[in-house]
Design a protein around this motif. Structure first.
Motif, PDB file in Angstrom:
ATOM      1  N   SER A 102     -21.621   5.162   5.378  1.00  0.00           N
ATOM      2  CA  SER A 102     -21.476   4.703   4.000  1.00  0.00           C
ATOM      3  C   SER A 102     -19.997   4.486   3.719  1.00  0.00           C
ATOM      4  CB  SER A 102     -22.064   5.717   3.023  1.00  0.00           C
ATOM      5  OG  SER A 102     -21.329   6.915   3.078  1.00  0.00           O
ATOM      6  N   LEU A 103     -19.702   3.466   2.955  1.00  0.00           N
ATOM      7  CA  LEU A 103     -18.339   3.145   2.595  1.00  0.00           C
ATOM      8  C   LEU A 103     -18.044   3.695   1.210  1.00  0.00           C
ATOM      9  CD1 LEU A 103     -18.206  -0.547   3.828  1.00  0.00           C
ATOM     10  CD2 LEU A 103     -17.493   1.504   5.031  1.00  0.00           C
ATOM     11  N   ARG A 104     -16.858   4.185   1.042  1.00  0.00           N
ATOM     12  CA  ARG A 104     -16.446   4.698  -0.261  1.00  0.00           C
ATOM     13  C   ARG A 104     -15.771   3.580  -1.030  1.00  0.00           C
ATOM     14  NH1 ARG A 104     -14.179  10.665   1.283  1.00  0.00           N
ATOM     15  NH2 ARG A 104     -16.111  11.398   2.199  1.00  0.00           N
ATOM     16  N   GLY A 105     -15.630   3.752  -2.309  1.00  0.00           N
ATOM     17  CA  GLY A 105     -15.047   2.732  -3.167  1.00  0.00           C
ATOM     18  C   GLY A 105     -13.548   2.579  -3.002  1.00  0.00           C
ATOM     19  N   PHE A 106     -13.001   1.558  -3.639  1.00  0.00           N
ATOM     20  CA  PHE A 106     -11.582   1.268  -3.568  1.00  0.00           C
ATOM     21  C   PHE A 106     -10.734   2.416  -4.099  1.00  0.00           C
ATOM     22  CE2 PHE A 106      -7.655  -0.395  -5.362  1.00  0.00           C
ATOM     23  CZ  PHE A 106      -7.111  -0.972  -4.231  1.00  0.00           C
ATOM     24  N   GLU A 107     -11.257   3.167  -5.045  1.00  0.00           N
ATOM     25  CA  GLU A 107     -10.513   4.272  -5.629  1.00  0.00           C
ATOM     26  C   GLU A 107     -10.050   5.269  -4.578  1.00  0.00           C
ATOM     27  OE1 GLU A 107     -13.851   3.663  -6.647  1.00  0.00           O
ATOM     28  OE2 GLU A 107     -13.093   2.151  -8.028  1.00  0.00           O
ATOM     29  N   GLU A 108     -10.759   5.368  -3.477  1.00  0.00           N
ATOM     30  CA  GLU A 108     -10.417   6.304  -2.410  1.00  0.00           C
ATOM     31  C   GLU A 108      -9.775   5.613  -1.206  1.00  0.00           C
ATOM     32  OE1 GLU A 108     -13.361   9.339  -1.483  1.00  0.00           O
ATOM     33  OE2 GLU A 108     -14.551   8.591  -3.172  1.00  0.00           O
ATOM     34  N   ALA A 109      -9.483   4.340  -1.326  1.00  0.00           N
ATOM     35  CA  ALA A 109      -8.992   3.580  -0.179  1.00  0.00           C
ATOM     36  C   ALA A 109      -7.505   3.803   0.098  1.00  0.00           C
ATOM     37  CB  ALA A 109      -9.254   2.092  -0.376  1.00  0.00           C
ATOM     38  N   VAL A 110      -6.704   4.064  -0.908  1.00  0.00           N
ATOM     39  CA  VAL A 110      -5.275   4.246  -0.727  1.00  0.00           C
ATOM     40  C   VAL A 110      -5.012   5.702  -0.374  1.00  0.00           C
ATOM     41  CG1 VAL A 110      -3.023   4.097  -1.821  1.00  0.00           C
ATOM     42  CG2 VAL A 110      -4.758   2.392  -2.341  1.00  0.00           C
ATOM     43  N   VAL A 111      -4.433   5.914   0.801  1.00  0.00           N
ATOM     44  CA  VAL A 111      -4.212   7.271   1.287  1.00  0.00           C
ATOM     45  C   VAL A 111      -2.862   7.807   0.824  1.00  0.00           C
ATOM     46  CG1 VAL A 111      -4.007   8.699   3.348  1.00  0.00           C
ATOM     47  CG2 VAL A 111      -5.661   6.844   3.280  1.00  0.00           C
ATOM     48  N   THR A 112      -1.833   6.989   0.896  1.00  0.00           N
ATOM     49  CA  THR A 112      -0.508   7.427   0.490  1.00  0.00           C
ATOM     50  C   THR A 112      -0.004   6.573  -0.667  1.00  0.00           C
ATOM     51  OG1 THR A 112       0.589   5.961   2.048  1.00  0.00           O
ATOM     52  CG2 THR A 112       0.105   8.186   2.807  1.00  0.00           C
ATOM     53  N   SER A 113       0.928   7.123  -1.378  1.00  0.00           N
ATOM     54  CA  SER A 113       1.525   6.398  -2.495  1.00  0.00           C
ATOM     55  C   SER A 113       2.944   6.892  -2.671  1.00  0.00           C
ATOM     56  CB  SER A 113       0.716   6.635  -3.764  1.00  0.00           C
ATOM     57  OG  SER A 113       1.261   5.909  -4.831  1.00  0.00           O
ATOM     58  N   GLY A 114       3.833   5.979  -3.042  1.00  0.00           N
ATOM     59  CA  GLY A 114       5.230   6.353  -3.227  1.00  0.00           C
ATOM     60  C   GLY A 114       5.998   6.260  -1.925  1.00  0.00           C
ATOM     61  N   GLY A 115       7.232   6.702  -1.958  1.00  0.00           N
ATOM     62  CA  GLY A 115       8.065   6.656  -0.771  1.00  0.00           C
ATOM     63  C   GLY A 115       9.424   6.078  -1.086  1.00  0.00           C
ATOM     64  N   VAL A 116      10.127   5.662  -0.044  1.00  0.00           N
ATOM     65  CA  VAL A 116      11.471   5.111  -0.188  1.00  0.00           C
ATOM     66  C   VAL A 116      11.377   3.752  -0.876  1.00  0.00           C
ATOM     67  CG1 VAL A 116      13.532   4.366   1.050  1.00  0.00           C
ATOM     68  CG2 VAL A 116      12.238   6.331   1.870  1.00  0.00           C
ATOM     69  N   ASP A 117      12.163   3.582  -1.926  1.00  0.00           N
ATOM     70  CA  ASP A 117      12.175   2.339  -2.687  1.00  0.00           C
ATOM     71  C   ASP A 117      12.642   1.180  -1.801  1.00  0.00           C
ATOM     72  OD1 ASP A 117      12.496   0.268  -4.531  1.00  0.00           O
ATOM     73  OD2 ASP A 117      13.464   1.547  -6.023  1.00  0.00           O
ATOM     74  N   LEU A 118      11.892   0.109  -1.788  1.00  0.00           N
ATOM     75  CA  LEU A 118      12.219  -1.039  -0.941  1.00  0.00           C
ATOM     76  C   LEU A 118      13.531  -1.706  -1.337  1.00  0.00           C
ATOM     77  CD1 LEU A 118       8.675  -2.641  -0.567  1.00  0.00           C
ATOM     78  CD2 LEU A 118       9.864  -1.110   1.003  1.00  0.00           C
ATOM     79  N   LYS A 119      13.967  -1.520  -2.578  1.00  0.00           N
ATOM     80  CA  LYS A 119      15.246  -2.075  -3.031  1.00  0.00           C
ATOM     81  C   LYS A 119      16.419  -1.389  -2.343  1.00  0.00           C
ATOM     82  CE  LYS A 119      13.405  -3.128  -7.584  1.00  0.00           C
ATOM     83  NZ  LYS A 119      13.402  -2.712  -8.999  1.00  0.00           N
ATOM     84  N   GLU A 120      16.187  -0.215  -1.769  1.00  0.00           N
ATOM     85  CA  GLU A 120      17.247   0.557  -1.121  1.00  0.00           C
ATOM     86  C   GLU A 120      17.295   0.322   0.389  1.00  0.00           C
ATOM     87  OE1 GLU A 120      16.473   4.603  -2.201  1.00  0.00           O
ATOM     88  OE2 GLU A 120      16.977   4.279  -4.307  1.00  0.00           O
TER      89      GLU A 120
END
Length: 72
Positions: free
Chosen positions: A5-23
């Motif tokens: 069974s596949l879970r919804g999009f709400e659970e699809a993103v495992v990580t969030s945040g990190g080093v700002d790409l502008k830097e």
């Protein structure tokens, strides 16, 4: 027979945040703040509807960072 069974999009993103790409210099993945410091993959703040392309982001940024670091 095994059913997955596949879970919804709400659970699809495992990580969030990190080093700002502008830097980061996008050609070398080197920090604009600390010379000789390189970033790649999941440590970057690169959240989007990637649809599984996070591996491509990891491979591409790792390749760029590795090539640049080897030239130092």
């Amino acid at each position: 027979m095994l059913f997955l069974s596949l879970r919804g999009f709400e659970e699809a993103v495992v990580t969030s945040g990190g080093v700002d790409l502008k830097e980061i210099d996008p050609k070398t993945m080197e920090s604009k703040l600390v010379k000789g410091l390189y970033f790649c993959g999941e440590v970057l703040d690169c959240d989007a509807f990637t649809g599984g392309f996070n591996l491509q982001i990891a491979f591409s940024t790792g390749y760029a960072a590795g090539r640049a670091a080897a030239k130092v």
